[in-house]
Design an enzyme around this catalytic site. Sequence first.
Site, PDB file in Angstrom:
ATOM      1  N   PRO A 116       9.440  24.266 -59.789  1.00  0.00           N
ATOM      2  CG  PRO A 116      10.623  22.785 -58.478  1.00  0.00           C
ATOM      3  CD  PRO A 116      10.441  23.095 -59.919  1.00  0.00           C
ATOM      4  N   GLY A 199       3.702  21.506 -56.220  1.00  0.00           N
ATOM      5  CA  GLY A 199       2.944  21.082 -55.390  1.00  0.00           C
ATOM      6  C   GLY A 199       1.993  19.995 -55.796  1.00  0.00           C
ATOM      7  CB  CYS A 250      10.265  15.682 -52.546  1.00  0.00           C
ATOM      8  SG  CYS A 250      11.185  14.767 -54.243  1.00  0.00           S
ATOM      9  CG  LEU A 418      13.024  11.773 -57.433  1.00  0.00           C
ATOM     10  CD1 LEU A 418      13.646  11.370 -56.030  1.00  0.00           C
ATOM     11  CD2 LEU A 418      14.243  11.070 -58.364  1.00  0.00           C
TER      12      LEU A 418
END
Length: 501
Positions: A116, A199, A250, A418
């Site tokens: 990312p 995403g 996140c 995760l």
Amino acid sequence: MMTDLDLLSIQEARNLLQKAKEAQKKLAELPQDQIDRIVECMALKAEKHASFLARMATEETGFGNETDKTTKNLFAAKEVYTAIKDMKTVGIISVDENKQVWEIVEPVGVIAGIIPSTNPTSTIIFKSLIAVKARNAIVFSPHPSALKCSLETAKIMANAAQEAGAPKEIIQCMEYPSLPGTKELMSHKLTDMILATGGPGMVKSAYSSGKPAYGVGPGNVPVYVHTSANLDQAAQHIIESKSFGYGTICASEQAVVVEREIKQAFIDKLKKYGAYLLSKTEKEKVESIILTGGTLNSKIVGKSPQAIGKMVGLSFPKDVKVLVGEEEKIGKDVPFAVEKLSPILALYTVDGWEEGCDVCTRLLEIGGLGHTFGIHCKDHAVINAFALKQPASRIIVNSGTTFGGIGATTAIFPSLTLGCGSYGNNITSDNIGAQHLMNVKRVAFGIREMNYAAKNEIVQSTEMTDFSGIEKKISMDQGGNFTISREEIAEIVKRILADMK
């Protein structure tokens, strides 16, 4: 119609995979001690370049800040390494003498690593370490907006591995990333597994590739503050966690749900540690730029409160770390209710923990299912009630969810990927590590005989017959076989025949 860049990217993916396949075959033959030396060298080099890579990422992407990105790089280089350094990843890794079962591990092969733009360098360090520890090759597809820092990080990790004896090209990174090229990388016949961080669209593409994939879901993390909580500690943890990297991890808090009777006291504590409570007018201005076209506005991602304020004509003091807006509504079209990936925090007020539990569940359901939930509380009965009901894979108690979720302040396995389990359409709810990048073969020796069919038929028949008065001494020996005297069998047969007349 494809552009020249798309065609170049597709061909590059194929070329890198071919090289990775050959390199991985050689890596798979190395003994455990050499694998361990390679991974140690990689971790040390990553630690040495942590600050340099953080600076590159910050300057190139504009997300987060150098200090926090350095911390993330060091977390991958030190904490993740510490968690995997003694892990057995070669040959027979366990022998159960009692059950007579051996476990043997094999690498999965070649891994496609999707990177990312929000956490490019730390993610490459992390994925390189766990991939090589499990004797896999990895080919990275970086986000185009983080290309330079991704290439540099991969180069550092690859050189470190090679210096310690790893085959050349065990770690590679695409120089011409594009959507078609990334899809080719994920679906190519030489790719054995995908580690997807990015995403929702990219993660969905990974799961649709036909390859085994570890992906993650969004983390719309709610945090409940109970009346029994240490409010000072809770406020400090939440602000430190939410402001880290300007909210780009996140697992960071997205909404705080607080009991009405402690609301004002808690808001005062939040302000003490750097929160700014938005007025109604200020909140309307900030929420106007959170979503664009129904999705998160990329312009606010990883930006400071001051930068976000400037976008809407507001000026916030330099010491403000998090912008807090009171909210009542919950929905995907409610800007403050969704994952914001920035230092913007929603505040919900509830009467009683039951209402708080319902609000937290609803927040997870609109965009954070299976990810992370936080609770600040001293009452274990309440903690237990929330833990049983919340659809989250990580329940973080009395700690910031950013640090607790990745295993920095908790005993959860240290990881930057995760899983969200079936809640979030993921294959696992684990924190991903080297243990997920191996195939485990089990050698199982026979320890008992399978002679139940005839004996079970006799036993089932006896269940329909009255055997009162018969002395039964049916038992099972250590080999799993029934023992019964001939006289008792004869008497049972007589009773069965009598009942059948």
